[in-house]
Write a protein that holds these residues in place. Structure first.
Motif, PDB file in Angstrom:
ATOM      1  N   LEU A  75       0.914  -1.203  -0.069  1.00  0.00           N
ATOM      2  CA  LEU A  75      -0.143   0.198  -0.065  1.00  0.00           C
ATOM      3  C   LEU A  75       0.920   1.304   0.047  1.00  0.00           C
ATOM      4  O   LEU A  75       1.627   1.410   0.917  1.00  0.00           O
ATOM      5  CB  LEU A  75      -1.050   0.128   1.278  1.00  0.00           C
ATOM      6  N   LEU A  76       0.424   2.057  -0.932  1.00  0.00           N
ATOM      7  CA  LEU A  76       1.245   3.653  -0.809  1.00  0.00           C
ATOM      8  C   LEU A  76       0.204   4.538  -0.959  1.00  0.00           C
ATOM      9  O   LEU A  76      -0.898   4.488  -2.064  1.00  0.00           O
ATOM     10  CB  LEU A  76       1.989   3.519  -2.220  1.00  0.00           C
ATOM     11  N   GLY A  77       0.132   5.360  -0.092  1.00  0.00           N
ATOM     12  CA  GLY A  77      -0.993   6.118  -0.066  1.00  0.00           C
ATOM     13  C   GLY A  77      -0.306   7.635   0.241  1.00  0.00           C
ATOM     14  O   GLY A  77       0.680   8.101   1.012  1.00  0.00           O
ATOM     15  N   HIS A  78      -0.745   8.689  -0.543  1.00  0.00           N
ATOM     16  CA  HIS A  78      -0.108   9.932  -0.576  1.00  0.00           C
ATOM     17  C   HIS A  78      -1.271  11.186   0.086  1.00  0.00           C
ATOM     18  O   HIS A  78      -2.466  11.024  -0.350  1.00  0.00           O
ATOM     19  CB  HIS A  78       0.209  10.747  -2.113  1.00  0.00           C
ATOM     20  N   SER A  79      -1.111  11.861   1.091  1.00  0.00           N
ATOM     21  CA  SER A  79      -1.800  12.875   1.528  1.00  0.00           C
ATOM     22  C   SER A  79      -3.259  12.520   1.915  1.00  0.00           C
ATOM     23  O   SER A  79      -3.285  11.521   2.950  1.00  0.00           O
ATOM     24  CB  SER A  79      -1.952  14.010   0.562  1.00  0.00           C
ATOM     25  N   ALA A  80      -4.192  12.663   1.158  1.00  0.00           N
ATOM     26  CA  ALA A  80      -5.630  12.128   1.609  1.00  0.00           C
ATOM     27  C   ALA A  80      -5.631  10.773   1.106  1.00  0.00           C
ATOM     28  O   ALA A  80      -6.519  10.096   1.827  1.00  0.00           O
ATOM     29  CB  ALA A  80      -6.603  13.105   0.828  1.00  0.00           C
ATOM     30  N   GLY A  81      -4.868  10.440   0.317  1.00  0.00           N
ATOM     31  CA  GLY A  81      -4.752   8.905   0.045  1.00  0.00           C
ATOM     32  C   GLY A  81      -4.273   8.121   1.244  1.00  0.00           C
ATOM     33  O   GLY A  81      -4.580   6.938   1.411  1.00  0.00           O
ATOM     34  N   ALA A  82      -3.764   8.788   2.148  1.00  0.00           N
ATOM     35  CA  ALA A  82      -3.166   8.063   3.400  1.00  0.00           C
ATOM     36  C   ALA A  82      -4.092   8.094   4.494  1.00  0.00           C
ATOM     37  O   ALA A  82      -4.281   7.260   5.350  1.00  0.00           O
ATOM     38  CB  ALA A  82      -1.777   8.881   4.017  1.00  0.00           C
ATOM     39  N   LEU A  83      -4.998   9.248   4.504  1.00  0.00           N
ATOM     40  CA  LEU A  83      -6.114   9.025   5.325  1.00  0.00           C
ATOM     41  C   LEU A  83      -7.162   8.073   5.060  1.00  0.00           C
ATOM     42  O   LEU A  83      -7.553   7.411   5.775  1.00  0.00           O
ATOM     43  CB  LEU A  83      -6.803  10.458   5.154  1.00  0.00           C
ATOM     44  N   ILE A  84      -7.380   7.626   3.612  1.00  0.00           N
ATOM     45  CA  ILE A  84      -8.100   6.389   3.485  1.00  0.00           C
ATOM     46  C   ILE A  84      -7.235   5.163   3.942  1.00  0.00           C
ATOM     47  O   ILE A  84      -7.821   4.359   4.122  1.00  0.00           O
ATOM     48  CB  ILE A  84      -8.250   6.602   1.840  1.00  0.00           C
ATOM     49  N   GLY A  85      -5.917   5.251   3.403  1.00  0.00           N
ATOM     50  CA  GLY A  85      -5.169   4.113   3.415  1.00  0.00           C
ATOM     51  C   GLY A  85      -5.035   3.473   4.940  1.00  0.00           C
ATOM     52  O   GLY A  85      -5.039   2.107   4.910  1.00  0.00           O
ATOM     53  N   GLN A  86      -5.062   4.402   5.706  1.00  0.00           N
ATOM     54  CA  GLN A  86      -4.874   3.761   7.242  1.00  0.00           C
ATOM     55  C   GLN A  86      -6.106   2.978   7.822  1.00  0.00           C
ATOM     56  O   GLN A  86      -5.942   2.223   8.592  1.00  0.00           O
ATOM     57  CB  GLN A  86      -4.630   4.953   8.178  1.00  0.00           C
ATOM     58  N   ALA A  87      -7.082   3.096   6.803  1.00  0.00           N
ATOM     59  CA  ALA A  87      -8.489   2.070   7.115  1.00  0.00           C
ATOM     60  C   ALA A  87      -8.673   1.061   6.221  1.00  0.00           C
ATOM     61  O   ALA A  87      -9.331   0.300   6.592  1.00  0.00           O
ATOM     62  CB  ALA A  87      -9.473   3.059   6.998  1.00  0.00           C
ATOM     63  N   LEU A  88      -7.612   0.727   5.404  1.00  0.00           N
ATOM     64  CA  LEU A  88      -7.630  -0.512   4.740  1.00  0.00           C
ATOM     65  C   LEU A  88      -7.172  -1.771   5.352  1.00  0.00           C
ATOM     66  O   LEU A  88      -6.114  -1.488   6.063  1.00  0.00           O
ATOM     67  CB  LEU A  88      -6.959  -0.185   3.309  1.00  0.00           C
ATOM     68  N   ASP A  89      -7.590  -2.812   4.810  1.00  0.00           N
ATOM     69  CA  ASP A  89      -7.144  -4.107   5.486  1.00  0.00           C
ATOM     70  C   ASP A  89      -6.457  -4.647   4.493  1.00  0.00           C
ATOM     71  O   ASP A  89      -6.453  -4.591   3.232  1.00  0.00           O
ATOM     72  CB  ASP A  89      -8.306  -4.935   5.884  1.00  0.00           C
ATOM     73  N   GLY A  90      -5.382  -5.568   4.597  1.00  0.00           N
ATOM     74  CA  GLY A  90      -4.881  -6.673   3.754  1.00  0.00           C
ATOM     75  C   GLY A  90      -3.422  -6.289   3.396  1.00  0.00           C
ATOM     76  O   GLY A  90      -2.885  -7.287   2.879  1.00  0.00           O
ATOM     77  N   ALA A  91      -3.063  -4.957   3.598  1.00  0.00           N
ATOM     78  CA  ALA A  91      -1.626  -4.726   2.929  1.00  0.00           C
ATOM     79  C   ALA A  91      -0.826  -5.344   3.594  1.00  0.00           C
ATOM     80  O   ALA A  91      -0.717  -5.335   4.887  1.00  0.00           O
ATOM     81  CB  ALA A  91      -1.496  -3.202   2.872  1.00  0.00           C
ATOM     82  N   GLU A  92       0.545  -5.782   2.847  1.00  0.00           N
ATOM     83  CA  GLU A  92       1.556  -6.276   3.789  1.00  0.00           C
ATOM     84  C   GLU A  92       2.400  -5.192   4.196  1.00  0.00           C
ATOM     85  O   GLU A  92       2.766  -5.266   5.381  1.00  0.00           O
ATOM     86  CB  GLU A  92       2.579  -7.227   2.765  1.00  0.00           C
ATOM     87  N   ASN A  93       2.953  -4.315   3.620  1.00  0.00           N
ATOM     88  CA  ASN A  93       3.528  -3.033   3.823  1.00  0.00           C
ATOM     89  C   ASN A  93       2.791  -1.779   3.656  1.00  0.00           C
ATOM     90  O   ASN A  93       2.025  -1.676   2.564  1.00  0.00           O
ATOM     91  CB  ASN A  93       4.795  -3.070   3.180  1.00  0.00           C
ATOM     92  N   HIS A  94       2.913  -0.737   4.566  1.00  0.00           N
ATOM     93  CA  HIS A  94       2.334   0.350   4.284  1.00  0.00           C
ATOM     94  C   HIS A  94       3.154   1.582   4.374  1.00  0.00           C
ATOM     95  O   HIS A  94       4.212   1.730   5.168  1.00  0.00           O
ATOM     96  CB  HIS A  94       1.361   0.801   5.624  1.00  0.00           C
ATOM     97  N   VAL A  95       3.089   2.187   3.296  1.00  0.00           N
ATOM     98  CA  VAL A  95       4.166   3.284   3.054  1.00  0.00           C
ATOM     99  C   VAL A  95       3.177   4.687   2.805  1.00  0.00           C
ATOM    100  O   VAL A  95       2.325   4.610   1.952  1.00  0.00           O
ATOM    101  CB  VAL A  95       5.226   3.219   1.680  1.00  0.00           C
ATOM    102  N   TYR A  96       3.613   5.805   3.582  1.00  0.00           N
ATOM    103  CA  TYR A  96       2.570   6.912   3.697  1.00  0.00           C
ATOM    104  C   TYR A  96       3.518   8.305   3.033  1.00  0.00           C
ATOM    105  O   TYR A  96       4.454   8.392   3.755  1.00  0.00           O
ATOM    106  CB  TYR A  96       2.011   7.145   4.865  1.00  0.00           C
ATOM    107  N   LEU A  97       3.131   9.047   2.101  1.00  0.00           N
ATOM    108  CA  LEU A  97       3.640  10.037   1.823  1.00  0.00           C
ATOM    109  C   LEU A  97       2.807  11.281   2.221  1.00  0.00           C
ATOM    110  O   LEU A  97       1.658  11.484   1.971  1.00  0.00           O
ATOM    111  CB  LEU A  97       3.632  10.091   0.150  1.00  0.00           C
ATOM    112  N   SER A  98       3.306  12.031   3.116  1.00  0.00           N
ATOM    113  CA  SER A  98       2.858  13.296   3.688  1.00  0.00           C
ATOM    114  C   SER A  98       1.436  13.275   4.068  1.00  0.00           C
ATOM    115  O   SER A  98       0.456  13.604   3.565  1.00  0.00           O
ATOM    116  CB  SER A  98       2.775  14.386   2.606  1.00  0.00           C
ATOM    117  N   PRO A  99       1.199  12.195   5.052  1.00  0.00           N
ATOM    118  CA  PRO A  99      -0.056  11.725   5.293  1.00  0.00           C
ATOM    119  C   PRO A  99      -1.114  12.983   5.717  1.00  0.00           C
ATOM    120  O   PRO A  99      -0.659  13.712   6.689  1.00  0.00           O
ATOM    121  CB  PRO A  99       0.018  10.772   6.286  1.00  0.00           C
ATOM    122  N   PHE A 100      -2.300  13.143   5.212  1.00  0.00           N
ATOM    123  CA  PHE A 100      -3.143  14.153   5.654  1.00  0.00           C
ATOM    124  C   PHE A 100      -3.874  13.615   6.942  1.00  0.00           C
ATOM    125  O   PHE A 100      -5.247  13.358   6.848  1.00  0.00           O
ATOM    126  CB  PHE A 100      -4.285  14.360   4.595  1.00  0.00           C
TER     127      PHE A 100
END
Length: 239
Positions: A75-100
């Motif tokens: 999982l790669l989430g940028h900004s608002a995408g990281a606000l969505i990403g933190q609530a997702l299930d199933g990813a092996e690794n989580h990388v966030y760019l400038s999480p909103f």
């Protein structure tokens, strides 16, 4: 919610939830997607709506339903995408760019909360001064010209609520951010991610629009492959 797969022949699935206003046609976003594809990833990229009335229905659920069909993914989430990403299930690794995960210095949160109480989903609220200084020196004229300029009170209400209801961030998550980012609140990152899992770069809100982006792409790919074990020592700022 728009979705597109890049490098369909890739050997490993990667879900990239882009930030508010990011588009595949933006040169810097395309640069990052190209780097991910060249690393062997099948990139499932999401363009998120720029105005919402319901965080779960408009942002979270379309992506959450999609990833349920993926057996394993990064999982790669940028900004608002990281606000969505933190609530997702199933990813092996989580990388966030400038999480909103909080509004930055561009915004007065007291005013945001007052406007958020207005019962309207019409976008009449200025989105802030999102210029090259805020985003990064490599931000293109096309990118800046196509950024939305307005959001609705409903957007403010739903994003503020989502930030207040953040889940526990995965213990192995890695965050890339800049101390010069005026868009997101850095304290919200520090409250949730240990310093040794944070990579600092010199620039604005978007790593992929930073002059330093080439210095960090290998570290980004290593974090996607190996999680926080790829990040050693205290946060490092680019020279």
């Amino acid at each position: 919610m728009r979705h597109r797969i890049f490098n369909e022949a890739g050997e490993e699935d990667l879900v990239f939830v882009m930030g508010w206003g990011n588009r595949w046609t933006h040169e810097n976003v395309s640069w990052l997607i190209g780097k991910l594809g060249n690393a062997g990833y099948r990139v499932h990229a999401f363009e998120i709506p720029t105005d919402i009335a319901d965080f779960k229905a408009d942002w979270l659920e379309p992506v959450a339903e999609y990833v349920r069909d993926l057996e394993d993914y990064q999982l790669l989430g940028h900004s608002a995408g990281a606000l969505i990403g933190q609530a997702l299930d199933g990813a092996e690794n989580h990388v966030y760019l400038s999480p909103f995960w909080g509004y930055g210095e561009l915004y007065d949160e007291r005013i945001l909360r007052a406007v958020a109480r207005v019962p309207s989903d019409f976008p009449f609220v200025p989105a802030g001064q999102l210029d090259r200084d805020a985003l990064g020196e490599e931000a293109t004229d096309h990118q800046l010209a196509t950024l939305p300029r307005w959001v609705s009170p409903a957007f403010l209400r739903e994003t503020l609520r989502a930030q207040e209801e953040l889940l526990a961030i995965d213990h192995d998550a890695v965050v890339f951010c800049s101390l010069g980012d005026p868009v997101v609140r850095l304290g919200a990152i520090g409250d949730r991610v240990p310093a040794e899992h944070v990579v600092l770069y010199d620039g604005g809100h978007e790593l992929f629009s930073s002059l330093a982006r080439e210095r960090y792409v290998d570290t980004l790919l290593e974090a996607l492959a190996d999680g926080a074990t790829a990040i050693e020592g205290p946060p490092v700022l680019a020279e």
